[in-house]
Scaffold this active site. Structure first.
Site, PDB file in Angstrom:
ATOM      1  CE1 TYR A 171      -3.393  -2.839   0.709  1.00  0.00           C
ATOM      2  CE2 TYR A 171      -4.622  -0.795   0.819  1.00  0.00           C
ATOM      3  CZ  TYR A 171      -4.598  -2.168   0.682  1.00  0.00           C
ATOM      4  OH  TYR A 171      -5.769  -2.860   0.512  1.00  0.00           O
TER       5      TYR A 171
ATOM      6  CE  LYS B 294       1.475 -17.860  -2.034  1.00  0.00           C
ATOM      7  NZ  LYS B 294       0.920 -19.227  -1.857  1.00  0.00           N
TER       8      LYS B 294
ATOM      9  CG  ASP C  49      -2.104 -20.293  -0.469  1.00  0.00           C
ATOM     10  OD1 ASP C  49      -1.517 -20.181   0.628  1.00  0.00           O
ATOM     11  OD2 ASP C  49      -1.627 -20.978  -1.408  1.00  0.00           O
TER      12      ASP C  49
ATOM     13  CG  ASP D 299      -8.253  -4.960   1.469  1.00  0.00           C
ATOM     14  OD1 ASP D 299      -9.218  -4.441   2.057  1.00  0.00           O
ATOM     15  OD2 ASP D 299      -8.163  -5.021   0.222  1.00  0.00           O
TER      16      ASP D 299
ATOM     17  CG  ASP E  14     -13.782  -7.204   1.981  1.00  0.00           C
ATOM     18  OD1 ASP E  14     -13.720  -6.456   2.988  1.00  0.00           O
ATOM     19  OD2 ASP E  14     -14.040  -6.777   0.840  1.00  0.00           O
TER      20      ASP E  14
HETATM   21  C1  IPM Z   1     -10.589  -1.243   3.361  1.00  0.00           C
HETATM   22  C2  IPM Z   1     -10.723  -0.792   1.941  1.00  0.00           C
HETATM   23  C3  IPM Z   1      -9.513   0.066   1.554  1.00  0.00           C
HETATM   24  C4  IPM Z   1      -8.282  -0.794   1.707  1.00  0.00           C
HETATM   25  C5  IPM Z   1      -9.609   0.663   0.145  1.00  0.00           C
HETATM   26  C6  IPM Z   1     -10.820   1.553   0.012  1.00  0.00           C
HETATM   27  C7  IPM Z   1      -8.362   1.399  -0.255  1.00  0.00           C
HETATM   28  O1  IPM Z   1     -10.896  -1.886   1.105  1.00  0.00           O
HETATM   29  O2  IPM Z   1     -10.519  -0.394   4.261  1.00  0.00           O
HETATM   30  O3  IPM Z   1     -10.555  -2.456   3.590  1.00  0.00           O
HETATM   31  O4  IPM Z   1      -7.910  -1.550   0.799  1.00  0.00           O
HETATM   32  O5  IPM Z   1      -7.677  -0.732   2.764  1.00  0.00           O
HETATM   33 MG    MG Z   2     -11.084  -3.709   2.142  1.00  0.00          MG
END
Ligand code: IPM
Ligand code: MG
Length: 349
Positions: A136, A187, A220, A244, A248
């Site tokens: 990042y 990884k 993975d 990240d 999710d």
């Molecule tokens: C999160 C989001 C951000 C990230 C994006 C919007 C840049 O997906 O906060 O998880 O990747 O950190």
């Molecule tokens: Mg995210």
């Protein structure tokens, strides 16, 4: 001498961010009326109006005068570059050095879990995502742009200090919260240089916590195991991009992105607290947004301001609402955004 009330910078942002933050503010005022809340008009509208994303004077005021930022969501189809979101969200993470991105994966209602036969005791994980380095940092560049020979590079930048402090944060949190397992994920079978640094530092820090079981999984395999047997995990620590993605996946295990909260933290400093979901322009302004992730985010923020008992109350109240189907339609209920808050406030008493 009496300590001053905590000061919160409220940034509703874009889309449903505006709606859910308004509801989150109702909950904050109810539970912690002494907080000083100041709203900031930052987001797509402001950017389109005068080109401002995160102005320097605001950046410095937040740093010097505030204890937390309470952020909704950023993202608007009228700003396809998403530059305002990058500068406000990633800008805050990097410039305030908020190196911990703490994201719980906590199932409150078994019916909301997409995995067969898993309940709240199986899905209760805290993820420590490194938040200031990795892939990042925007270190890299392009060569021969817009030619057939175009080259692009994105460097994965990792420092020993950066790795050490996030790993230590994970162990410290585990220790303080009665957890006995920390899993580090990387990884290192493919990314040798960065991987070896993570591996080495993990071994060194883990040795300081002999009563905590330290394990490792390639990311993975972690993705697979989180779906197969989430009960294996109590605390996960990982790099920025893997964190990240994994969080999710974790959001769905706990019932959807409408329930996922997060804190961007540097202990002892201003923190930034935001629901994990985006601005969802397609449902903005219709009262359909689920404010629960924002309630849970408010809880995390209050815990970080030294009031963990208020976070517990919010979590328990959200649990009661979920079990009673007092939710927005995407979770099976019939309530609007603000009706969910009405129900929560009633539950909080
Ligand atoms: C999160 C989001 C951000 C990230 C994006 C919007 C840049 O997906 O906060 O998880 O990747 O950190
Ligand atoms: Mg995210």
């Amino acid at each position: 001498m009496q300590k001053r009330s905590p000061r919160i910078a409220v940034v509703p942002g874009d889309g449903i961010g505006v709606e859910v933050i308004a509801e989150g503010v109702r909950v904050l005022k109810h539970l912690a009326p002494d907080l000083e809340l100041e709203h900031f008009d930052l987001g797509a509208d402001r950017y389109l109006r005068d080109g401002v994303t995160l102005p320097d004077d605001v950046f410095m005021r937040w740093r010097d005068e505030f204890d937390a930022i309470f952020l909704g969501a950023l993202g608007d189809p009228r700003v396809p570059s998403n530059v305002h979101a990058k500068e406000i969200l990633l800008g805050s993470r990097f410039r305030y050095d908020l190196y911990i991105n703490q994201r719980p994966i906590r199932l409150l209602d078994a019916r909301k879990c997409p995995l067969k036969g898993k309940g709240p005791s199986d899905v209760d994980i805290m993820v420590f995502r490194e938040n200031t380095e990795g892939l990042y940092t925007a270190v890299g560049g392009v060569l021969k742009k817009d030619t057939p020979d175009e080259v692009a590079q994105e460097a994965c930048v990792v420092t020993r200090k950066g790795v050490e402090r996030i790993i230590r944060a994970a162990f410290e949190w585990a220790d303080a919260n009665g957890k006995r397992r920390v899993c580090m994920s990387d990884k290192s079978n493919a990314m040798r240089n960065v991987g070896q640094l993570w591996q080495k530092v993990f071994r060194i820090v883990a040795a300081e916590y002999p009563h905590i079981e330290a394990s490792h999984l390639y990311v993975d395999v972690l993705a697979m195991e989180l779906v197969r047997a989430p009960e294996r995990f109590e605390v996960i620590v990982t790099g920025n991009l893997f964190g990240d993605i994994i969080t999710d996946l974790g959001a769905i295990l706990q019932g959807g992105i409408g329930l996922a909260c997060s804190g961007n933290i540097h202990p002892g400093q201003l923190g930034l607290f935001e629901p994990v979901h985006g601005s969802a322009p397609d449902i903005a302004g219709q009262g359909k947004a689920n404010p629960m992730a924002t309630f849970l985010t408010a809880g995390m923020m209050l815990a970080n301001l030294g009031r963990p008992e208020l976070e517990v109350r919010i979590i328990e109240a959200v649990r009661v609402l979920l079990l009673a189907d007092q939710t927005t339609p995407e979770l099976g209920g019939t309530l609007t955004t603000s009706q969910v808050t009405d129900a929560l406030l009633e539950q909080l008493g």
